[in-house]
Design a protein around this motif. Sequence first.
Motif, mmCIF file in Angstrom:
data_model
loop_
_atom_site.group_PDB
_atom_site.id
_atom_site.type_symbol
_atom_site.label_atom_id
_atom_site.label_comp_id
_atom_site.label_asym_id
_atom_site.label_seq_id
_atom_site.Cartn_x
_atom_site.Cartn_y
_atom_site.Cartn_z
ATOM 1 N N ASN A 8 0.859 -1.185 0.000
ATOM 2 C CA ASN A 8 0.000 0.000 0.000
ATOM 3 C C ASN A 8 0.903 1.245 0.000
ATOM 4 O O ASN A 8 1.464 1.607 1.016
ATOM 5 C CB ASN A 8 -0.887 -0.037 1.257
ATOM 6 N N GLU A 162 -6.338 -5.792 10.206
ATOM 7 C CA GLU A 162 -5.405 -4.770 10.680
ATOM 8 C C GLU A 162 -5.929 -4.143 11.968
ATOM 9 O O GLU A 162 -6.775 -3.233 11.909
ATOM 10 C CB GLU A 162 -5.264 -3.652 9.640
ATOM 11 N N SER A 207 2.340 -2.223 10.715
ATOM 12 C CA SER A 207 3.752 -2.128 11.119
ATOM 13 C C SER A 207 4.542 -3.409 10.846
ATOM 14 O O SER A 207 5.357 -3.838 11.663
ATOM 15 C CB SER A 207 3.854 -1.716 12.593
ATOM 16 N N GLY A 228 2.600 -0.982 4.557
ATOM 17 C CA GLY A 228 2.682 0.432 4.195
ATOM 18 C C GLY A 228 4.125 0.917 4.189
ATOM 19 O O GLY A 228 4.884 0.689 3.242
ATOM 20 N N ARG A 229 4.535 1.532 5.291
ATOM 21 C CA ARG A 229 5.837 2.223 5.316
ATOM 22 C C ARG A 229 7.034 1.393 4.848
ATOM 23 O O ARG A 229 7.878 1.890 4.102
ATOM 24 C CB ARG A 229 6.132 2.743 6.737
HETATM 25 P P1 PGA Z 1 2.084 0.334 7.993
HETATM 26 O O1 PGA Z 1 0.729 0.492 7.186
HETATM 27 O O2 PGA Z 1 2.752 -0.909 7.452
HETATM 28 O O3 PGA Z 1 2.861 1.576 7.696
HETATM 29 O O4 PGA Z 1 1.725 0.178 9.414
HETATM 30 C C1 PGA Z 1 -0.085 -0.618 7.003
HETATM 31 C C2 PGA Z 1 -1.397 -0.216 6.407
HETATM 32 O O5 PGA Z 1 -1.805 0.938 6.561
HETATM 33 O O6 PGA Z 1 -2.069 -1.019 5.778
#
Ligand code: PGA
Length: 242
Positions: A8, A162, A207, A228-229
Amino acid sequence: MNKLIVANLKMNKNSVEMSEYLEKIVKEEYSNDIVILPSLSNLFLSTVHQNEKVSYGVQNFFYKEEGSFTGEINLKMLEYMHVKYALIGHNERRKNFKESNATINKKVLNALENNVTPILCIGESLGQTRNNLYKAHLKRQLSLALRGVKLADLNKIIIAYEPTFAIGAENSADLLYVESNVALIKSILKAKSTKVDISPKILYGGSVSLDNYEAFLNSEFIDGLLIGRSILNADNLIKIGR
Ligand code: PGA
């Protein structure tokens, strides 16, 4: 077993940065399947950067047919952009754009109508976990989002579990806690029918990093990851996808 890694990209990367990112990614070979969710403005790059293990999807869309909806894009308009997946119900959209369960349900139905695989995000808050309300919450989110979905279509949907406190946080949720909730989600869905075997893929997100992805991928309960990150760096996505 190969797993599904959903990247994402959120509201990151201009078209030059995204093109460089994809150029790196499509050069590699993967054992897992990768789904890239670029910004809508970068989706056209899906027509240029191809790899048999890499698919594309959208982070958002509107469920209405064409018409006077200034600023919106529907899935029909994206027909030639290789859109195979659509993220629906992400907590950032529920929270920042006030997306309701009713809207999320309309999007799930619309994606299925357009032969696009919904990646439906659900998850509880820390307060709900602490007050032992999380099971009821997950059940409610699932039932509202999947209202009117035919039994035969349930296996076409991917669920991204999530917990909201793990998204964009310092630490992921605890593996055992995640596994028990994934098992719970599987059992809620299975209970919908005694005739059809309902067992859609369930991903974990929140995360995920280079330090913890292997533990989640090695879990027999978890079918993949929504990240995400960590995947903003192409090398990280390549490593996780291998
Ligand atoms: P993150 O984001 O890996 O930065 O926590 C995950 C997401 O929003 O699906």
